[in-house]
Design an enzyme around this catalytic site. Structure first.
Site, PDB file in Angstrom:
ATOM      1  N   GLY A 196       4.867  -1.296   3.020  1.00 36.90           N
ATOM      2  CA  GLY A 196       5.323  -2.363   2.140  1.00 36.90           C
ATOM      3  C   GLY A 196       5.946  -3.462   2.979  1.00 36.90           C
ATOM      4  O   GLY A 196       5.367  -4.530   3.174  1.00 36.90           O
ATOM      5  N   GLY A 252      31.924   0.189 -22.159  1.00 41.78           N
ATOM      6  CA  GLY A 252      32.270   1.591 -22.416  1.00 41.78           C
ATOM      7  C   GLY A 252      31.008   2.411 -22.658  1.00 41.78           C
ATOM      8  O   GLY A 252      29.958   2.135 -22.076  1.00 41.78           O
ATOM      9  N   GLU A 293       0.858  -1.189   0.000  1.00 46.27           N
ATOM     10  CA  GLU A 293       0.000   0.000   0.000  1.00 46.27           C
ATOM     11  C   GLU A 293       0.893   1.237   0.000  1.00 46.27           C
ATOM     12  O   GLU A 293       2.084   1.130   0.342  1.00 46.27           O
ATOM     13  CB  GLU A 293      -0.882  -0.011   1.261  1.00 46.27           C
ATOM     14  N   PRO A 294       0.342   2.381  -0.342  1.00 46.96           N
ATOM     15  CA  PRO A 294       1.190   3.585  -0.355  1.00 46.96           C
ATOM     16  C   PRO A 294       1.911   3.793   0.986  1.00 46.96           C
ATOM     17  O   PRO A 294       3.058   4.221   1.022  1.00 46.96           O
ATOM     18  CB  PRO A 294       0.202   4.715  -0.638  1.00 46.96           C
ATOM     19  N   ILE A 326       1.509  -2.726  -7.951  1.00 49.44           N
ATOM     20  CA  ILE A 326       0.956  -4.058  -8.203  1.00 49.44           C
ATOM     21  C   ILE A 326       1.317  -4.531  -9.629  1.00 49.44           C
ATOM     22  O   ILE A 326       0.868  -3.948 -10.623  1.00 49.44           O
ATOM     23  CB  ILE A 326      -0.587  -4.073  -7.976  1.00 49.44           C
ATOM     24  N   GLU A 376       8.277 -17.706  -3.297  1.00 53.27           N
ATOM     25  CA  GLU A 376       8.341 -16.409  -3.983  1.00 53.27           C
ATOM     26  C   GLU A 376       9.788 -15.920  -4.060  1.00 53.27           C
ATOM     27  O   GLU A 376      10.264 -15.474  -5.102  1.00 53.27           O
ATOM     28  CB  GLU A 376       7.462 -15.394  -3.240  1.00 53.27           C
TER      29      GLU A 376
HETATM   30  C1  LIG Z   1       8.466  -3.179  -9.876  1.00 52.27           C
HETATM   31  C2  LIG Z   1       7.791  -3.532  -8.590  1.00 52.27           C
HETATM   32  C3  LIG Z   1       6.825  -4.543  -8.595  1.00 52.27           C
HETATM   33  C4  LIG Z   1       6.169  -4.871  -7.418  1.00 52.27           C
HETATM   34  N1  LIG Z   1       5.162  -5.795  -7.457  1.00 52.27           N
HETATM   35  C5  LIG Z   1       4.378  -5.974  -6.359  1.00 52.27           C
HETATM   36  C6  LIG Z   1       3.203  -6.779  -6.417  1.00 52.27           C
HETATM   37  O1  LIG Z   1       2.889  -7.389  -7.439  1.00 52.27           O
HETATM   38  N2  LIG Z   1       2.434  -6.874  -5.313  1.00 52.27           N
HETATM   39  C7  LIG Z   1       2.736  -6.222  -4.156  1.00 52.27           C
HETATM   40  O2  LIG Z   1       1.990  -6.343  -3.213  1.00 52.27           O
HETATM   41  N3  LIG Z   1       3.846  -5.456  -4.064  1.00 52.27           N
HETATM   42  C8  LIG Z   1       4.658  -5.298  -5.141  1.00 52.27           C
HETATM   43  N4  LIG Z   1       5.774  -4.490  -5.068  1.00 52.27           N
HETATM   44  C9  LIG Z   1       6.070  -3.797  -3.819  1.00 52.27           C
HETATM   45  C10 LIG Z   1       7.301  -4.296  -3.100  1.00 52.27           C
HETATM   46  O3  LIG Z   1       7.103  -5.582  -2.606  1.00 52.27           O
HETATM   47  C11 LIG Z   1       7.625  -3.257  -2.006  1.00 52.27           C
HETATM   48  O4  LIG Z   1       8.079  -2.090  -2.670  1.00 52.27           O
HETATM   49  C12 LIG Z   1       8.653  -3.757  -1.021  1.00 52.27           C
HETATM   50  O5  LIG Z   1       8.129  -4.775  -0.213  1.00 52.27           O
HETATM   51  C13 LIG Z   1       9.169  -2.633  -0.100  1.00 52.27           C
HETATM   52  O6  LIG Z   1       8.121  -1.925   0.474  1.00 52.27           O
HETATM   53  P1  LIG Z   1       8.133  -0.311   0.407  1.00 52.27           P
HETATM   54  O7  LIG Z   1       8.324   0.073  -1.019  1.00 52.27           O
HETATM   55  O8  LIG Z   1       6.918   0.164   1.096  1.00 52.27           O
HETATM   56  O9  LIG Z   1       9.422   0.102   1.200  1.00 52.27           O
HETATM   57  P2  LIG Z   1       9.533   0.328   2.800  1.00 52.27           P
HETATM   58  O10 LIG Z   1       8.955  -0.823   3.507  1.00 52.27           O
HETATM   59  O11 LIG Z   1       8.995   1.686   3.105  1.00 52.27           O
HETATM   60  O12 LIG Z   1      11.098   0.337   2.998  1.00 52.27           O
HETATM   61  C14 LIG Z   1      11.924   1.490   2.744  1.00 52.27           C
HETATM   62  C15 LIG Z   1      13.365   1.102   3.112  1.00 52.27           C
HETATM   63  O13 LIG Z   1      13.432   0.801   4.517  1.00 52.27           O
HETATM   64  C16 LIG Z   1      13.973  -0.478   4.691  1.00 52.27           C
HETATM   65  N5  LIG Z   1      13.368  -1.146   5.852  1.00 52.27           N
HETATM   66  C17 LIG Z   1      12.051  -1.309   6.121  1.00 52.27           C
HETATM   67  N6  LIG Z   1      11.890  -2.008   7.261  1.00 52.27           N
HETATM   68  C18 LIG Z   1      13.133  -2.308   7.709  1.00 52.27           C
HETATM   69  C19 LIG Z   1      13.646  -3.022   8.826  1.00 52.27           C
HETATM   70  N7  LIG Z   1      12.838  -3.617   9.711  1.00 52.27           N
HETATM   71  N8  LIG Z   1      14.996  -3.107   8.992  1.00 52.27           N
HETATM   72  C20 LIG Z   1      15.829  -2.540   8.095  1.00 52.27           C
HETATM   73  N9  LIG Z   1      15.404  -1.867   6.996  1.00 52.27           N
HETATM   74  C21 LIG Z   1      14.076  -1.748   6.809  1.00 52.27           C
HETATM   75  C22 LIG Z   1      13.653  -1.239   3.410  1.00 52.27           C
HETATM   76  O14 LIG Z   1      14.516  -2.340   3.235  1.00 52.27           O
HETATM   77  C23 LIG Z   1      13.848  -0.138   2.369  1.00 52.27           C
HETATM   78  O15 LIG Z   1      15.205  -0.028   2.047  1.00 52.27           O
HETATM   79  C24 LIG Z   1       6.496  -4.199  -6.221  1.00 52.27           C
HETATM   80  C25 LIG Z   1       7.493  -3.218  -6.222  1.00 52.27           C
HETATM   81  C26 LIG Z   1       8.118  -2.873  -7.385  1.00 52.27           C
HETATM   82  C27 LIG Z   1       9.153  -1.779  -7.344  1.00 52.27           C
END
Ligand SMILES: Cc1cc2nc3c(=O)[nH]c(=O)nc-3n(C[C@H](O)[C@H](O)[C@H](O)COP(=O)(O)OP(=O)(O)OC[C@H]3O[C@@H](n4cnc5c(N)ncnc54)[C@H](O)[C@@H]3O)c2cc1C
Length: 382
Positions: free
Chosen positions: A131, A341, A127-128, A157, A244
């Site tokens: 994650g 390059g 969700e926004p 997604i 996964e």
């Molecule tokens: C191209 C693409 C396809 C995707 N497809 C899907 C999909 O089909 N379905 C779906 O549901 N999602 C999907 N995602 C979402 C993806 O799974 C999430 O982006 C991912 O899980 C990270 O969540 P976030 O973006 O909210 O980052 P955040 O959770 O906000 O994390 C931000 C940073 O903080 C770090 N962080 C967070 N918690 C901790 C912790 N406890 N300790 C240390 N570091 C931490 C993370 O590692 C990251 O570096 C997709 C994402 C992309 C980019």
């Protein structure tokens, strides 16, 4: 090295998949990259050829084959740079929720179409606002008679535009303590009123694959679409994450091999100072190091594939492979780009896209930081 995890039958299957990728998928990649999306016809063709849901049960149209066959499909698509067609997401990440937790009625309704490539699958976790912290999802599914009323926003997604059926992570009991106990999985069909596709997001890499926002606006979904029981969603997600993440590691190593093969060929051809650049010892050493790391990654992944097929619990080891192989893919593609390059920076050279495509591997399916959290926990730390 001969990969002894596969038998003769697997290799025959591999040559069929490779032919399909070369003849029917590769020519479509430029168009998919330009459009930001694959096409349904190619999915249907993959279904006809028996390349979708290969390890789903025969009773629903699958081949009932072992997971090694699935990994062959992933490897050949990754080696062919066909990232637009996320077969692993469809067949090996989403479909298993239906196979394992679906009722007989749900399976009969959805699996045959998914295996034929007519019903494309996606999963809505992120969700926004959240994650990594999946227990904190805010999307709600409140029971209303024989329906659930879904409200919430999902983002990033995969298959968000092309998909037909989504496994949605939602809270059926928003006040549950601890919060993950309130999570359930509900299957939502794309045509349902209140299911709204948002923007197709503009991405750095994976240009041929659609990633979108999805909204649920008073979306009424039959209660019969619940997978398993209410409150069991988090447990089901955790059970399926091993596979996964293994999928990501499998594809990562295949992508490394492709970038490496192309770079070795380029280094042999490209001349500087009167000789092929491959004659410079520094370049030989770099390629020798990268080839070594790709072999190490392959050996680890093959060992995990064998263990996964046996049914071993290897969450810690798969988390190790997920972070290590994707980290390798990022380093390796950056090094291979450097060896091209200036041409490496030009999008007409596939290595440029390899570099961009690699970036997401350490982010989705659980970030590499989260992989290390899991490993550390299982080492008894924290
Ligand atoms: C191209 C693409 C396809 C995707 N497809 C899907 C999909 O089909 N379905 C779906 O549901 N999602 C999907 N995602 C979402 C993806 O799974 C999430 O982006 C991912 O899980 C990270 O969540 P976030 O973006 O909210 O980052 P955040 O959770 O906000 O994390 C931000 C940073 O903080 C770090 N962080 C967070 N918690 C901790 C912790 N406890 N300790 C240390 N570091 C931490 C993370 O590692 C990251 O570096 C997709 C994402 C992309 C980019």
């Amino acid at each position: 090295m001969v990969r002894d995890v596969f038998g003769e039958e697997h290799e025959l299957f591999r040559s069929q998949v490779r032919r399909f990728v070369e003849r029917e998928v590769a020519p479509k990649i430029p168009e998919w990259n330009a459009r930001g999306m694959s096409d349904r016809e190619t999915w249907r063709r993959a279904g006809e050829e028996g390349f979708l849901g290969v390890n789903a049960p025969e009773a629903y149209g699958g081949a009932g084959a072992d997971f090694l066959y699935s990994s062959i499909v992933m490897e050949e698509l990754a080696y062919g740079r066909a990232h637009g067609m996320m077969v692993s997401l469809h067949s090996d990440i989403c479909m298993p929720y239906l196979v394992t937790y679906g009722s007989e009625e749900q399976k009969r309704k959805w699996l045959p179409g998914a295996i034929r490539g007519e019903l494309l699958l996606g999963i809505c976790m992120t969700e926004p606002g959240t994650g990594s912290d999946l227990a904190n999802v805010q999307t709600r599914a409140i029971r209303d008679g024989d329906h659930y009323l879904l409200n919430g926003a999902k983002t990033f997604i995969s298959n968000g535009q092309i998909g037909d059926l989504f496994v949605v992570v939602a809270k059926t009991e928003p006040a549950a303590e601890p919060p993950h106990r309130g999570i359930s999985l509900i299957v939502v069909e794309a045509g349902t009123p209140g299911f709204v596709r948002g923007r197709k997001l503009d991405k750095l890499g994976l240009r041929g694959q659609d990633t979108s926002e999805i909204f649920f606006e008073n979306c009424r979904v039959p209660a019969a679409n619940l997978l398993g029981a209410e409150g069991q969603g988090f447990r089901m997600l955790m059970e399926k994450l091993q596979q996964e993440r293994l999928c990501i590691a499998v594809a990562s190593v295949a992508s490394c091999r492709r970038a490496l093969d192309d770079t070795v060929a380029y280094a042999r051809e490209r001349r500087a100072f009167g000789q092929p650049i491959a004659a410079f010892q520094s370049i030989q050493f770099k390629l020798a190091e990268l080839a070594t790391e790709a072999e190490v990654g392959q050996a680890f992944v093959d060992r995990l594939l064998a263990a996964h097929v046996r049914g071993d619990e290897i969450v810690k080891e798969v988390s190790m492979a997920k972070w290590w192989t994707t980290d390798l893919q990022k380093r390796l593609t950056a090094d291979c780009l450097q060896l091209h390059g200036g041409y490496g920076f030009m999008l007409e050279y596939p290595i440029a896209m390899d570099y961009a495509d690699a970036a997401v591997q350490s982010i989705y399916a659980g970030t590499n930081e989260i992989m290390k959290v899991i490993i550390a926990r299982r080492m008894g730390l924290g």
